[in-house]
Motif scaffolding. Structure first.
Motif, mmCIF file in Angstrom:
data_model
loop_
_atom_site.group_PDB
_atom_site.id
_atom_site.type_symbol
_atom_site.label_atom_id
_atom_site.label_comp_id
_atom_site.label_asym_id
_atom_site.label_seq_id
_atom_site.Cartn_x
_atom_site.Cartn_y
_atom_site.Cartn_z
ATOM 1 N N LEU A 1 -0.623 -3.077 -6.343
ATOM 2 C CA LEU A 1 -0.347 -1.932 -5.476
ATOM 3 C C LEU A 1 -1.649 -1.194 -5.177
ATOM 4 C CD1 LEU A 1 1.803 0.040 -4.226
ATOM 5 C CD2 LEU A 1 1.732 1.251 -6.412
ATOM 6 N N ASN A 2 -1.868 -0.900 -3.908
ATOM 7 C CA ASN A 2 -3.012 -0.082 -3.505
ATOM 8 C C ASN A 2 -2.502 1.306 -3.151
ATOM 9 O OD1 ASN A 2 -4.845 -2.160 -3.818
ATOM 10 N ND2 ASN A 2 -4.669 -2.825 -1.697
ATOM 11 N N ILE A 3 -3.084 2.315 -3.767
ATOM 12 C CA ILE A 3 -2.658 3.691 -3.534
ATOM 13 C C ILE A 3 -3.715 4.388 -2.693
ATOM 14 C CG2 ILE A 3 -1.992 5.868 -4.604
ATOM 15 C CD1 ILE A 3 -1.314 4.278 -7.140
ATOM 16 N N LYS A 4 -3.289 4.988 -1.598
ATOM 17 C CA LYS A 4 -4.174 5.751 -0.714
ATOM 18 C C LYS A 4 -3.781 7.222 -0.805
ATOM 19 C CE LYS A 4 -6.271 2.254 1.180
ATOM 20 N NZ LYS A 4 -7.651 1.968 1.030
ATOM 21 N N PHE A 5 -4.757 8.063 -1.120
ATOM 22 C CA PHE A 5 -4.505 9.486 -1.283
ATOM 23 C C PHE A 5 -4.992 10.267 -0.077
ATOM 24 C CE2 PHE A 5 -5.017 7.806 -5.557
ATOM 25 C CZ PHE A 5 -3.856 8.260 -6.156
ATOM 26 N N GLU B 1 0.852 -1.185 0.000
ATOM 27 C CA GLU B 1 0.000 0.000 0.000
ATOM 28 C C GLU B 1 0.889 1.237 0.000
ATOM 29 O OE1 GLU B 1 -3.811 0.310 2.294
ATOM 30 O OE2 GLU B 1 -2.565 1.704 3.455
ATOM 31 N N LEU B 2 0.602 2.131 -0.907
ATOM 32 C CA LEU B 2 1.355 3.376 -1.018
ATOM 33 C C LEU B 2 0.473 4.504 -0.493
ATOM 34 C CD1 LEU B 2 3.842 4.913 -2.090
ATOM 35 C CD2 LEU B 2 2.681 5.036 -4.301
ATOM 36 N N LYS B 3 0.877 5.110 0.626
ATOM 37 C CA LYS B 3 0.109 6.213 1.207
ATOM 38 C C LYS B 3 0.768 7.526 0.802
ATOM 39 C CE LYS B 3 -1.745 3.795 5.163
ATOM 40 N NZ LYS B 3 -1.931 3.762 6.609
ATOM 41 N N ILE C 1 0.905 16.825 -0.622
ATOM 42 C CA ILE C 1 1.823 17.315 -1.662
ATOM 43 C C ILE C 1 2.049 16.245 -2.726
ATOM 44 C CG2 ILE C 1 4.158 18.185 -2.103
ATOM 45 C CD1 ILE C 1 2.364 20.136 -0.554
ATOM 46 N N GLN C 2 2.227 15.012 -2.318
ATOM 47 C CA GLN C 2 2.432 13.926 -3.273
ATOM 48 C C GLN C 2 1.188 13.700 -4.128
ATOM 49 O OE1 GLN C 2 3.446 11.088 -0.255
ATOM 50 N NE2 GLN C 2 5.643 11.198 -0.714
ATOM 51 N N THR C 3 0.022 13.792 -3.502
ATOM 52 C CA THR C 3 -1.227 13.649 -4.243
ATOM 53 C C THR C 3 -1.353 14.749 -5.286
ATOM 54 O OG1 THR C 3 -2.311 12.607 -2.345
ATOM 55 C CG2 THR C 3 -3.743 13.588 -4.006
ATOM 56 N N LEU C 4 -1.056 15.975 -4.887
ATOM 57 C CA LEU C 4 -1.101 17.101 -5.815
ATOM 58 C C LEU C 4 -0.075 16.942 -6.935
ATOM 59 C CD1 LEU C 4 -2.389 19.830 -6.451
ATOM 60 C CD2 LEU C 4 -0.663 20.899 -5.000
ATOM 61 N N ALA C 5 1.099 16.436 -6.600
ATOM 62 C CA ALA C 5 2.141 16.233 -7.610
ATOM 63 C C ALA C 5 1.700 15.208 -8.656
ATOM 64 C CB ALA C 5 3.439 15.789 -6.942
#
Length: 148
Positions: A66-70, A10-12, A16-20
């Motif tokens: 991969l699970n991405i959490k924003f 899981e990628l949290k 800032i990373q979400t905006l990028a």
């Protein structure tokens, strides 16, 4: 016999990373729109192109690789800003430029709003719930947004 367990990382991502990632996908959308002529001719927004590409990638990755959490703390604010600014591009000169077709569309949309409301009220009455719920399920939820 034990069940097979699989580990999916899981990628949290923080704000800032979400905006990028959002900005990166927007620019990918711009690039694809310039290179694929039909997207330009059909006037598909770059944000939609990048967003659909990311959604497709996330669909393939999610629960498989991969699970991405924003971070979604600012989502309500940005949604209000987005939907508030949708109508800012409209103007009387732009409507006049559309001509008779815009007037026909306006009349048809207005008529169908009433049809949706009366149909929603009728169906809600059949189910024994408030007619206000029928209106909410009618034109209130079906009218508006970027497609209108």
């Amino acid at each position: 016999m034990s069940p097979i367990s699989t580990y999916i990382p899981e990628l949290k991502l923080d704000l800032i990373q979400t905006l990028a990632i959002a900005c990166f996908m927007y620019f990918v959308g711009i690039l694809l729109r310039r290179r694929i002529g039909i997207l330009e001719r059909l006037n598909i927004p770059s944000a939609v192109i990048g967003g659909l590409l990311f959604a497709a990638m996330n669909l393939v990755l999610h629960d498989r690789f991969l699970n991405i959490k924003f971070e979604t703390a600012t989502q309500p604010l940005f949604m209000v800003l987005f939907f508030t600014t949708i109508g800012m591009g409209a103007s009387l000169p732009l409507l006049k430029k559309g001509g008779v077709q815009v007037v026909i569309f306006l009349v048809m949309s207005t008529v169908f709003c009433f049809v949706q409301n009366f149909l929603g009220m009728g169906i809600s009455s059949l189910f024994g719930v408030s007619q206000l719920l029928g209106i909410v399920a009618g034109s209130v939820t079906l009218v508006g947004g970027p497609a209108t």
